[in-house]
Design a protein around this motif. Structure first.
Motif, short mmCIF file in Angstrom:
data_model
loop_
_atom_site.label_atom_id
_atom_site.label_comp_id
_atom_site.label_asym_id
_atom_site.label_seq_id
_atom_site.Cartn_x
_atom_site.Cartn_y
_atom_site.Cartn_z
N GLU A 178 45.24 47.04 20.56
CA GLU A 178 44.15 46.54 19.72
C GLU A 178 43.22 47.70 19.40
O GLU A 178 42.43 48.14 20.24
CB GLU A 178 43.41 45.42 20.44
CG GLU A 178 42.50 44.62 19.51
CD GLU A 178 41.91 43.40 20.21
OE1 GLU A 178 42.12 42.28 19.73
OE2 GLU A 178 41.26 43.60 21.25
N ILE A 191 37.52 47.76 12.20
CA ILE A 191 37.49 46.67 11.23
C ILE A 191 37.09 47.24 9.88
O ILE A 191 36.18 48.06 9.79
CB ILE A 191 36.52 45.56 11.66
CG1 ILE A 191 37.00 44.90 12.97
CG2 ILE A 191 36.37 44.50 10.58
CD1 ILE A 191 36.04 43.86 13.50
N THR A 218 34.51 51.08 6.69
CA THR A 218 35.26 51.10 7.94
C THR A 218 34.30 51.12 9.12
O THR A 218 33.46 52.02 9.22
CB THR A 218 36.20 52.32 7.99
OG1 THR A 218 37.03 52.33 6.83
CG2 THR A 218 37.07 52.28 9.24
N LEU A 269 37.58 42.41 20.11
CA LEU A 269 37.59 42.64 18.67
C LEU A 269 37.43 41.34 17.89
O LEU A 269 36.90 41.36 16.77
CB LEU A 269 38.90 43.34 18.26
CG LEU A 269 38.87 44.08 16.92
CD1 LEU A 269 37.80 45.15 16.92
CD2 LEU A 269 40.23 44.70 16.61
N ASP A 270 37.86 40.21 18.46
CA ASP A 270 37.67 38.93 17.77
C ASP A 270 36.19 38.60 17.64
O ASP A 270 35.73 38.13 16.60
CB ASP A 270 38.40 37.81 18.53
CG ASP A 270 39.91 37.95 18.45
OD1 ASP A 270 40.39 38.51 17.44
OD2 ASP A 270 40.60 37.53 19.38
N ALA A 288 34.75 40.86 15.04
CA ALA A 288 35.11 40.41 13.69
C ALA A 288 34.24 39.22 13.27
O ALA A 288 33.85 39.13 12.09
CB ALA A 288 36.59 40.02 13.65
N VAL A 339 30.89 40.63 12.25
CA VAL A 339 31.00 41.27 10.94
C VAL A 339 31.07 40.21 9.84
O VAL A 339 30.41 40.32 8.79
CB VAL A 339 32.24 42.19 10.89
CG1 VAL A 339 32.49 42.69 9.47
CG2 VAL A 339 32.06 43.37 11.83
N ARG A 340 31.85 39.15 10.08
CA ARG A 340 31.98 38.08 9.09
C ARG A 340 30.63 37.39 8.84
O ARG A 340 30.28 37.10 7.69
CB ARG A 340 33.01 37.07 9.57
CG ARG A 340 33.38 36.01 8.53
CD ARG A 340 34.51 35.12 9.01
NE ARG A 340 35.76 35.89 9.12
CZ ARG A 340 36.30 36.25 10.28
NH1 ARG A 340 35.70 35.95 11.43
NH2 ARG A 340 37.43 36.94 10.31
N ILE A 366 37.82 40.90 5.22
CA ILE A 366 37.64 41.56 6.51
C ILE A 366 39.02 41.76 7.14
O ILE A 366 39.76 40.79 7.35
CB ILE A 366 36.74 40.71 7.43
CG1 ILE A 366 35.36 40.55 6.78
CG2 ILE A 366 36.62 41.35 8.80
CD1 ILE A 366 34.45 39.60 7.53
N LYS A 410 41.41 43.55 10.22
CA LYS A 410 41.49 44.18 11.53
C LYS A 410 42.73 45.08 11.57
O LYS A 410 43.78 44.71 11.06
CB LYS A 410 41.59 43.12 12.65
CG LYS A 410 40.33 42.31 12.83
CD LYS A 410 40.35 41.57 14.16
CE LYS A 410 41.48 40.58 14.24
NZ LYS A 410 41.44 39.80 15.50
N ASP A 418 45.75 46.22 13.22
CA ASP A 418 46.63 45.70 14.25
C ASP A 418 48.03 46.25 13.99
O ASP A 418 48.54 46.14 12.86
CB ASP A 418 46.63 44.17 14.22
CG ASP A 418 47.32 43.57 15.42
OD1 ASP A 418 47.98 44.32 16.16
OD2 ASP A 418 47.19 42.35 15.63
#
Length: 343
Positions: A41, A45, A92, A101-102, A105, A108-109, A128, A130, A132
């Motif tokens: 991971e 993002i 970035t 990271l979830d 995210a 960020v959202r 958005i 990620k 991966d």
């Protein structure tokens, strides 16, 4: 009692222990996921925003700067980088290693949703993404056609991509290349000036006539009716849309100031397969899915789907990630077999 003595004194028990270890190992081997790269991971993002027709300076001032100022407040952020190009803004966000990271995210959202009110209305919704390793394509297919090429994009999208998404483990099946249908309303500048109309008025008229509005519910006894207003305009009806009415009460229609064509989007890339026009289908798997099993499932589904395509449409496999994995596993198996014999 030492281990060698135990093995000599109880040979049957020793054999049973080794047999159990072998059986458990073989069972675990069948459950082991196969992939080319381990699951890593990467704490990065990206926020991608498209603003068609805007220059780099306009993208920088109206989108990138606005989003940057607000995204800089996201917690656990290590570094932020951005680039503004014609019609595209890419920001970035690099976070500290080890964070969830979830959760990052989601933060960020939330910040992007908050910033939407300060962005131009006619931009595409920011995406958005990620980073991966599982996003790497496991399978790349190519499709070519002769007579069916103008409708190849729609054929592959409806008859190949949509059904492939139902295969267990498949996350996405996307198309690159081909001709994508688009309804073009080509305005005549001199006619617009003659009728004293602006482009915004034409856009507003089109939006008002192309609606699909929910109207709620109506209850009658034990029945509950769903009310909606389906006003999606058809292609042959666009020309009859009224844009405005002049002082004499005469209506000005779209067909008076523009030409309506059922055509294709402007091509930004060209795909050729064996010197024939075609397109590419990129298949991605879900995170944690077994690449080999997913690929085998895709192949089985393709055999069924090929029967639904016209005879001039040809599907080929350009790249199969499972081949590399099978080769690596085969080399490992051979090395273990040879090592077991020699030792």
């Amino acid at each position: 009692m030492r281990l060698p003595q135990f093995g000599v004194r109880y040979p049957v028990t020793t054999v049973m222990i080794f047999v159990a270890i072998i059986v458990l190992s073989l069972f675990s081997l069948t459950r082991l996921g196969l992939d080319l790269m381990p699951e890593i991971e990467i704490p990065v993002i990206a926020v991608l925003t498209t603003y068609e027709g805007a220059g780099p300076e306009e993208v920088e001032s109206k989108i990138t700067k606005v989003l940057e100022d607000r995204l800089a407040t996201v917690k656990n952020l290590d570094r932020i980088e951005s680039s503004s190009e014609e019609g595209t803004s890419v920001i970035t966000l690099k976070f500290d290693w080890g964070i969830n990271l979830d959760e990052a995210a989601n933060d960020v959202r939330d910040m992007v949703d908050f910033s939407t009110a300060f962005l131009p209305e006619d931009i595409d919704r920011p995406r958005i993404l990620k980073f991966d390793l599982s996003m790497m394509p496991i399978l790349i297919l190519t499709a070519t056609a002769d007579e069916s090429y103008p409708i190849l994009y729609d054929l592959i999208d409806d008859r190949i991509c949509d059904p492939l998404k139902t295969v267990p483990g498949v996350a996405a099946a996307t198309i690159q290349g081909g001709l994508e249908r688009q309804i073009l309303v080509e305005l005549n500048r001199s006619r617009l000036e003659a009728y004293h109309l602006s482009v915004d008025q034409v856009i507003s008229a089109l939006r008002k006539e192309n609606l699909d509005i929910p109207g709620g519910h109506i209850k009658t006894g034990i029945k509950d009716y769903l009310i909606r207003t389906p006003e999606e305009v058809e292609v042959d009806e666009i020309g009859d849309i009224v844009v405005s009415t002049n002082e004499d009460g005469v209506a000005v229609y779209i067909k008076d100031i523009a030409t309506v064509r059922d055509a294709f989007k402007e091509k930004t890339q060209e795909v050729e397969v064996n010197r024939k026009r075609g397109l590419i289908v990129i298949v991605q798997k879900q995170s944690g899915a077994n690449t080999v099993q997913v690929t085998e499932g895709v192949y089985e589904k393709l055999e069924e789907l090929k029967k639904t395509l016209p005879s001039d449409v040809k599907l080929l496999v350009a790249r199969d990630l499972s081949d590399f994995i099978k080769g690596a596993i085969g080399n490992l198996r051979n090395a273990l077999f040879v090592g077991g014999i020699l030792v």
